[in-house]
Design a protein around this motif. Structure first.
Motif, PDB file in Angstrom:
ATOM      1  N   ALA A  42      -9.731   5.266   5.295  1.00 31.21           N
ATOM      2  CA  ALA A  42      -8.328   4.918   5.052  1.00 31.21           C
ATOM      3  C   ALA A  42      -7.705   5.916   4.075  1.00 31.21           C
ATOM      4  O   ALA A  42      -6.592   6.405   4.309  1.00 31.21           O
TER       5      ALA A  42
ATOM      6  N   LEU B  98      -3.906   6.211   3.507  1.00 31.59           N
ATOM      7  CA  LEU B  98      -3.696   4.809   3.124  1.00 31.59           C
ATOM      8  C   LEU B  98      -4.403   4.556   1.796  1.00 31.59           C
ATOM      9  O   LEU B  98      -5.632   4.577   1.728  1.00 31.59           O
TER      10      LEU B  98
ATOM     11  N   ALA C 227      -7.595  -2.703   5.157  1.00 29.32           N
ATOM     12  CA  ALA C 227      -7.531  -1.275   5.456  1.00 29.32           C
ATOM     13  C   ALA C 227      -7.751  -1.025   6.944  1.00 29.32           C
ATOM     14  O   ALA C 227      -7.064  -0.191   7.550  1.00 29.32           O
TER      15      ALA C 227
ATOM     16  N   LEU D 145      -5.234   0.822   9.428  1.00 27.68           N
ATOM     17  CA  LEU D 145      -5.622   1.968  10.256  1.00 27.68           C
ATOM     18  C   LEU D 145      -5.236   1.721  11.712  1.00 27.68           C
ATOM     19  O   LEU D 145      -4.715   2.613  12.383  1.00 27.68           O
TER      20      LEU D 145
ATOM     21  N   TYR E 271       0.835  -1.193   0.000  1.00 32.56           N
ATOM     22  CA  TYR E 271       0.000   0.000   0.000  1.00 32.56           C
ATOM     23  C   TYR E 271       0.872   1.246   0.000  1.00 32.56           C
ATOM     24  O   TYR E 271       2.092   1.162   0.159  1.00 32.56           O
TER      25      TYR E 271
ATOM     26  N   HIS F  35     -11.139  -4.050   2.430  1.00 37.97           N
ATOM     27  CA  HIS F  35     -11.603  -3.159   3.510  1.00 37.97           C
ATOM     28  C   HIS F  35     -11.163  -3.662   4.882  1.00 37.97           C
ATOM     29  O   HIS F  35     -10.867  -2.870   5.767  1.00 37.97           O
TER      30      HIS F  35
END
Length: 78
Positions: free
Chosen positions: A63, A68, A32, A36, A8, A29
């Motif tokens: 994110a 991110l 993510a 986080l 990422y 997700h």
């Protein structure tokens, strides 16, 4: 246990994180959310973290807001 590689960008800088979880698949997700927690889990302001009721799109939007982006999940041979 399954091992995943998360590639990422964090504030435009390429990063890689290895994640070991029990689930056999890891949607972007959820990756993510892990990222986080990794980068902001100790933040004093808990408003940074999406709520438990957040949709996948809301998690990804949060994110992105926190820097991110371009999250790619790859299953690694264990």
């Amino acid at each position: 246990m399954c091992i995943y590689s998360l590639e990422y960008l964090f504030n435009g800088e390429p990063r890689t994180q290895r994640l070991e979880v029990e689930q056999s698949s890891l949607p972007v997700h959820e990756a993510a959310m892990h990222l986080l927690q990794l980068h902001f889990g100790d933040a004093e302001n808990s408003l940074i973290m999406p709520s438990a009721e957040s949709t996948p799109d809301e998690i990804l939007a949060q994110a992105r807001l926190m820097g991110l982006t371009q999250i790619k999940v790859t299953n690694q041979p264990g």
